[in-house]
Design an enzyme around this catalytic site. Structure first.
Site, short mmCIF file in Angstrom:
data_model
loop_
_atom_site.label_atom_id
_atom_site.label_comp_id
_atom_site.label_asym_id
_atom_site.label_seq_id
_atom_site.Cartn_x
_atom_site.Cartn_y
_atom_site.Cartn_z
N TYR A 193 0.87 -1.19 0.00
CA TYR A 193 0.00 0.00 0.00
C TYR A 193 0.89 1.22 0.00
CZ TYR A 193 -3.73 3.18 1.62
OH TYR A 193 -4.63 4.22 1.74
N LYS A 223 -1.52 -1.48 -3.92
CA LYS A 223 -2.59 -0.49 -3.85
C LYS A 223 -1.94 0.88 -4.01
CE LYS A 223 -5.98 1.61 -0.73
NZ LYS A 223 -6.52 1.66 0.66
#
Length: 299
Positions: free
Chosen positions: A142, A170
């Site tokens: 992320y 992400k």
């Protein structure tokens, strides 16, 4: 048993970073979490992130995190990929959370860039590798420098992609150029982590979304994705433009705050926030209603 996945879409395509419902007195609302999870999957999500930032992970205990994973897996784990947030700015603690999530039945892990400490790229590499080494679960990186203070450089992403369990990223970096290079050179499954850029990131190779607005417009996100995949760029663009008021309205202030307010307006489980997050003012709530209505959301 987790739903079927492919190397191209290891966690599905449309995932919502789910809020953590609390009771009126601020305790974990596991029944509400199961109801909300079922609602989100019914609406078109094939994955859920639990214990992420939108799940107020900075203010939930390790025990609460495990209880939440177990409850959501029990409710919808046969129909959706349940990905547990395990990232902190402490590598040792992150490893403990990863192992606890695996024991609780999570299908995958979300590991955010260590925040506040501002480690160098070698520190990021070792941090994420330690998390990936800790369990048998697939890992989604992320990358959100606006919160963490440091980006994961493309070269580091490419290095990390060599790990057999680091399978996705992400992307909340907000840089389509860097995303294009990283997608092309890493081979990771790429998920948009910025709702306003969902469609643009698809155009450079993303496979899906980790969304906040998926709490209220999951069917539309699914339709936009399907239109793009089928080659109907015009329809995908029309849906994107229709949702612009929702993308804007849900982030006029901190996203958890507006999401819980939107869910409450729809009569869905959400509950209060834990400090330092605070509820919308009456004026902000009225603005949120206008934004959602402009994007076609029924309240």
């Amino acid at each position: 048993m987790a739903p079927t996945s492919t190397p191209q879409t290891p966690f599905g395509r449309v995932l919502t970073a789910m809020v953590t419902p609390f009771t009126a007195d601020g305790d974990l609302d596991l029944d509400g979490a199961q109801q909300l999870a079922a609602h989100l999957v019914d609406a078109g999500n094939d994955g859920l992130i639990v214990n992420g930032t939108t799940g107020e992970s900075p203010t939930t205990s390790d025990e609460e995190k495990s209880l939440l994973v177990r409850a959501v897996v029990e409710a919808v784990g046969d129909r959706a990929h349940i990905v547990a947030g395990a990232g902190t700015n402490d590598t040792r603690h992150s490893v403990e959370l990863a192992r606890a999530a695996e024991r609780a039945g999570a299908h995958g892990l979300l590991a955010v860039t260590p925040y506040y400490s501002k480690p160098p790229q070698e520190g990021l590499y070792r941090h994420f590798t330690a998390i990936a080494d800790a369990t048998d679960l697939p890992v989604m990186l992320y990358d959100i420098p606006g919160r963490s203070g440091v980006p994961i450089n493309t070269e580091t992403i490419v290095r990390l992609a060599e790990h057999p369990r680091i399978v996705a990223n992400k992307d909340a970096k907000g840089d389509l150029g860097r995303a294009s290079w990283a997608i092309a050179t890493s081979g990771l499954a790429w998920y948009s982590g910025d709702d306003m850029l969902n469609l643009p990131l698809l155009s450079v190779g993303a496979v899906g979304f980790v969304s906040v607005v998926g709490h209220v417009v999951a069917p539309e996100l699914r339709a936009m994705l399907d239109a793009h995949l089928s080659g109907d760029v015009t329809k995908a663009t029309e849906i994107h433009q229709k949702l612009l008021p929702v993308f804007t309205g849900m982030f006029r202030t901190q996203g958890v705050i507006t999401t819980k307010a939107a869910l409450a307006l729809q009569g869905l489980p959400a509950g209060p926030l834990r400090l330092p997050l605070v509820e919308l003012s009456p004026e902000e709530t009225e603005q949120l209603k206008r934004d959602l209505a402009a994007g076609g959301v029924q309240l």
